[in-house]
Scaffold this motif. Structure first.
Motif, PDB file in Angstrom:
ATOM      1  N   GLY A   1       0.639  -1.123  -0.044  1.00  0.00           N
ATOM      2  CA  GLY A   1      -0.054  -0.061   0.185  1.00  0.00           C
ATOM      3  C   GLY A   1       0.753   1.162  -0.176  1.00  0.00           C
ATOM      4  O   GLY A   1       0.316   2.381   0.150  1.00  0.00           O
ATOM      5  N   THR A   2       2.023   1.034  -0.325  1.00  0.00           N
ATOM      6  CA  THR A   2       3.040   2.542  -0.260  1.00  0.00           C
ATOM      7  C   THR A   2       3.154   3.142  -1.652  1.00  0.00           C
ATOM      8  O   THR A   2       3.584   4.100  -1.645  1.00  0.00           O
ATOM      9  CB  THR A   2       4.416   2.212   0.182  1.00  0.00           C
ATOM     10  OG1 THR A   2       4.997   0.981  -0.862  1.00  0.00           O
ATOM     11  CG2 THR A   2       4.313   1.522   1.487  1.00  0.00           C
TER      12      THR A   2
ATOM     13  N   ILE B   1      11.676   4.961  -6.577  1.00  0.00           N
ATOM     14  CA  ILE B   1      10.222   4.646  -7.022  1.00  0.00           C
ATOM     15  C   ILE B   1       9.150   5.166  -6.195  1.00  0.00           C
ATOM     16  O   ILE B   1       8.157   5.648  -6.755  1.00  0.00           O
ATOM     17  CB  ILE B   1      10.173   2.931  -7.182  1.00  0.00           C
ATOM     18  CG1 ILE B   1      10.998   2.526  -8.268  1.00  0.00           C
ATOM     19  CG2 ILE B   1       8.707   2.471  -7.428  1.00  0.00           C
ATOM     20  CD1 ILE B   1      11.254   1.047  -7.956  1.00  0.00           C
ATOM     21  N   LYS B   2       9.460   4.861  -4.969  1.00  0.00           N
ATOM     22  CA  LYS B   2       8.437   5.497  -3.845  1.00  0.00           C
ATOM     23  C   LYS B   2       8.216   6.971  -4.153  1.00  0.00           C
ATOM     24  O   LYS B   2       6.942   7.587  -4.406  1.00  0.00           O
ATOM     25  CB  LYS B   2       8.893   5.164  -2.355  1.00  0.00           C
ATOM     26  CG  LYS B   2       8.071   6.084  -1.391  1.00  0.00           C
ATOM     27  CD  LYS B   2       6.668   5.636  -1.143  1.00  0.00           C
ATOM     28  CE  LYS B   2       6.103   6.129   0.193  1.00  0.00           C
ATOM     29  NZ  LYS B   2       4.463   5.880   0.164  1.00  0.00           N
TER      30      LYS B   2
ATOM     31  N   PRO C   1      22.615  -1.140  -0.228  1.00  0.00           N
ATOM     32  CA  PRO C   1      22.309   0.232  -0.284  1.00  0.00           C
ATOM     33  C   PRO C   1      21.741   0.757  -1.695  1.00  0.00           C
ATOM     34  O   PRO C   1      20.868   1.749  -1.912  1.00  0.00           O
ATOM     35  CB  PRO C   1      23.434   0.965   0.027  1.00  0.00           C
ATOM     36  CG  PRO C   1      24.201  -0.227   0.661  1.00  0.00           C
ATOM     37  CD  PRO C   1      23.703  -1.531   0.330  1.00  0.00           C
ATOM     38  N   LEU C   2      22.131   0.161  -3.022  1.00  0.00           N
ATOM     39  CA  LEU C   2      21.564   0.511  -4.076  1.00  0.00           C
ATOM     40  C   LEU C   2      20.318   0.062  -4.498  1.00  0.00           C
ATOM     41  O   LEU C   2      19.482   0.915  -4.888  1.00  0.00           O
ATOM     42  CB  LEU C   2      22.810  -0.001  -5.403  1.00  0.00           C
ATOM     43  CG  LEU C   2      22.340   0.366  -6.498  1.00  0.00           C
ATOM     44  CD1 LEU C   2      22.166   1.948  -6.940  1.00  0.00           C
ATOM     45  CD2 LEU C   2      23.228  -0.361  -7.753  1.00  0.00           C
ATOM     46  N   GLU C   3      19.978  -1.130  -4.115  1.00  0.00           N
ATOM     47  CA  GLU C   3      18.445  -1.698  -4.165  1.00  0.00           C
ATOM     48  C   GLU C   3      17.543  -0.673  -3.063  1.00  0.00           C
ATOM     49  O   GLU C   3      16.476  -0.224  -3.509  1.00  0.00           O
ATOM     50  CB  GLU C   3      18.551  -2.887  -3.590  1.00  0.00           C
ATOM     51  CG  GLU C   3      18.840  -4.122  -4.442  1.00  0.00           C
ATOM     52  CD  GLU C   3      18.749  -5.649  -3.779  1.00  0.00           C
ATOM     53  OE1 GLU C   3      17.751  -5.704  -3.055  1.00  0.00           O
ATOM     54  OE2 GLU C   3      19.396  -6.196  -4.246  1.00  0.00           O
ATOM     55  N   LEU C   4      18.092  -0.224  -2.023  1.00  0.00           N
ATOM     56  CA  LEU C   4      17.391   0.744  -1.207  1.00  0.00           C
ATOM     57  C   LEU C   4      17.377   1.974  -1.919  1.00  0.00           C
ATOM     58  O   LEU C   4      16.068   2.643  -1.987  1.00  0.00           O
ATOM     59  CB  LEU C   4      17.830   0.689   0.270  1.00  0.00           C
ATOM     60  CG  LEU C   4      17.890  -0.223   1.044  1.00  0.00           C
ATOM     61  CD1 LEU C   4      18.636  -0.059   2.306  1.00  0.00           C
ATOM     62  CD2 LEU C   4      16.539  -0.458   1.616  1.00  0.00           C
ATOM     63  N   LYS C   5      18.057   2.331  -2.675  1.00  0.00           N
ATOM     64  CA  LYS C   5      17.958   3.884  -3.472  1.00  0.00           C
ATOM     65  C   LYS C   5      17.065   3.605  -4.375  1.00  0.00           C
ATOM     66  O   LYS C   5      16.272   4.556  -4.688  1.00  0.00           O
ATOM     67  CB  LYS C   5      19.288   4.210  -3.718  1.00  0.00           C
ATOM     68  CG  LYS C   5      20.324   4.784  -2.739  1.00  0.00           C
ATOM     69  CD  LYS C   5      21.386   5.331  -3.318  1.00  0.00           C
ATOM     70  CE  LYS C   5      22.341   6.101  -2.168  1.00  0.00           C
ATOM     71  NZ  LYS C   5      23.298   6.864  -2.476  1.00  0.00           N
TER      72      LYS C   5
END
Ligand SMILES: Cc1cc2nc3c(=O)[nH]c(=O)nc-3n(C[C@H](O)[C@H](O)[C@H](O)COP(=O)(O)OP(=O)(O)OC[C@H]3O[C@@H](n4cnc5c(N)ncnc54)[C@H](O)[C@@H]3O)c2cc1C
Length: 485
Positions: A204-205, A457-458, A448-452
């Protein structure tokens, strides 16, 4: 205050006053998660009936930058559908959006509202002589929108895949109120990025899922169910491998449960019976299914299990002789969460590791827990055929009286389990998601790259950060959208 009153009356104008809840007592069931771990507050719980109503609700909230918490059946395990305690959020519960929109037998697809309860979709498929294979202990309450948003797994992933693999098309309301109609029923579609996959598992984000086209399968005409006692986790995996040789893709569920869990289910869930005499460290629940005529699958299973018994792979087994016996066997497995909730307070994990490394995971977690937390009961249960094991450390309820001590123990047990998971190239969340429980862990265990990329996207979908804020994305990423290193 006036602003809140204005918003509430504008929202009531969209769905009607009978479909909003503003009274604290009546809102309560929508503000506490299934496990009772999280309790939030909201200015209103709203229950729209159509996609257009959802879109109008989202537009009104977006204009005022009011956070929205999407909610389905509220059975999630990570607090994803519970608002924070600011009292500012609007909870949008999809329960009234429960229409089966259509069923196409040639395409083998069903189109549903997101608020349809999973069991109702299974029933609609079955009445049309088809199978919708997603099966969870919560299927009488959880909703398709929740299943999609958590990318739920359950007991049939081994054969049919998780929710990500069962969705053909999606309809969603974006955080600015626009409606995206991606309700395609195509098996093949290579027109650019597969956008529906972004919403699946997004908790739901990124927007509110309002409808979906789901895959259907031939309905099994022959079934066989067994409960098998095994000496070890390795033994369970060897049994799976042997059965693959003789039964192939007919294996539609293969689940494991430690004896410590069996004992709790039998004590806590009235009417449950263990249909096997042997006591063993682990039990396997398994289903064979086939849709090609009236096969003797029970006979096939009996021969396969007799060979396994002769070869010392298993210590005992029972094959259900009727559908009610099969249901009674599966009731043991599906009662796990409810039984643990009654028995004590638990620190639970949703680990996934490569299947071959499950024995090492179980061995290392057991040994560390025995030496560091000898008073915790050690429970292993889960979808071993998918490499997904739930380790539960169960404590007496009294431990939660001292919340500080409990939280500290929980954090350190989480660290212990997740560090072992990471060293085995596993994942800290196989099927339950991140929600609010696992946000810090996501930051710790993700590249960290995946988190970025996730943060970018968010920000692209939800620049105002109003769609389920405080869920999934770790705080450390607030304000950080660059993909540059
Ligand atoms: C007894 C029991 C057994 C379970 N067994 C399993 C299991 O085997 N496997 C498994 O994977 N899970 C299991 N679960 C967990 C849970 O049932 C699943 O995660 C389920 O998919 C949640 O669906 P829900 O409708 O209850 O979602 P909710 O709890 O209401 O919401 C979950 C998340 O999805 C978001 N969301 C809900 N609806 C929408 C929507 N329409 N649009 C956008 N976002 C939305 C919420 O904001 C939240 O972040 C179990 C739970 C229980 C209580």
């Amino acid at each position: 205050m006036t602003q809140a009153v204005n918003l509430i009356s504008a929202l009531a104008g969209v769905v009607g006053t009978t479909n909003i809840i503003t009274n604290d007592d009546e809102m309560l069931p929508f503000l506490v998660d299934w496990r009772g771990r999280y309790r939030g507050r909201a200015q209103i719980v709203i229950r729209p009936r159509t996609t257009e109503e959802v879109a109008a609700v989202v537009r009104l909230c977006a204009e005022r930058r009011v956070p929205i918490v999407p909610q389905g059946g509220n059975t999630g395990m990570c607090g994803g559908a519970t608002p924070d305690d600011s009292g500012y959020a609007v909870v949008v519960n999809l329960g009234r959006m429960n229409r089966i929109r259509g069923l196409d037998l040639d395409t083998n697809a069903i189109t549903v509202d997101a608020g349809c309860v999973l069991a109702d979709v299974q029933r609609a498929a079955s009445e049309a002589d088809r199978l919708f294979p997603m099966g969870l202990g919560s299927e009488g309450t959880c909703q398709i929108g929740g299943n999609i948003s958590t990318n739920s797994g359950g007991t049939a992933v081994l054969r049919y895949g998780n929710m990500r693999e069962l969705v053909l098309g999606l309809e969603a309301v974006l955080p600015d109120g626009r409606i995206w109609d991606g309700l395609r029923a195509l098996r093949k579609d290579n027109t650019g990025y597969d956008l529906k996959q972004l919403f699946i598992g997004a908790e739901g984000t990124l927007g509110l899922v309002t409808g979906a086209v789901l895959k259907l399968f031939p309905k099994p005409t022959a079934m066989a169910t067994a409960l098998v006692a095994v000496h070890s986790v390795e033994g369970a995996l060897r049994l799976l491998s042997a059965l693959r040789g003789t039964c192939g893709e007919r294996i539609s569920a293969f689940e494991i449960m430690s004896d410590s869990e069996m004992e709790i289910v039998l004590r806590q869930i009235p009417g449950t019976i263990k249909p096997i005499d042997a006591t063993a460290p682990f039990y396997v629940f398994l289903d064979l299914a086939d849709s090609a005529g009236d096969l003797d699958l029970a006979g096939t299973l009996e021969r396969a299990l007799a060979n396994a018994l002769d070869g010392g792979l298993i210590s005992d087994a029972v094959i259900a002789s009727s559908s009610s016996q099969a249901a009674a066997i599966w009731r043991l497995r599906h009662s796990v969460s409810e039984a643990n909730k009654k028995e004590g307070v638990s620190v639970s994990h949703d680990t996934s590791v490569p299947i071959s490394r499950i024995p090492e995971f179980v061995r290392r977690v057991s040994s560390e827990m025995a030496s560091q937390y000898p008073n915790a009961r050690r429970i292993f249960v889960g979808h071993i055929g998918d490499g997904n094991i739930h380790f539960v450390a169960l404590f007496p309820k009294s431990l939660a009286d001292d919340l500080d001590t409990f939280e500290k123990a929980a954090l350190s047990i989480n660290r212990l389990v997740h560090d072992i998971t990471a060293s085995l190239d596993g994942s800290i969340s196989a099927e339950h998601g991140i929600g609010q429980s696992n946000r810090k862990l996501l930051a710790r265990y993700t590249d960290p790259l995946e988190l970025k990329m996730m943060a970018a996207i968010k920000r692209l979908f939800d620049p105002l950060n109003i769609m389920n804020p405080g869920k999934v994305m770790p705080d450390v990423l607030d304000g950080e959208i660059s993909l540059e290193t």
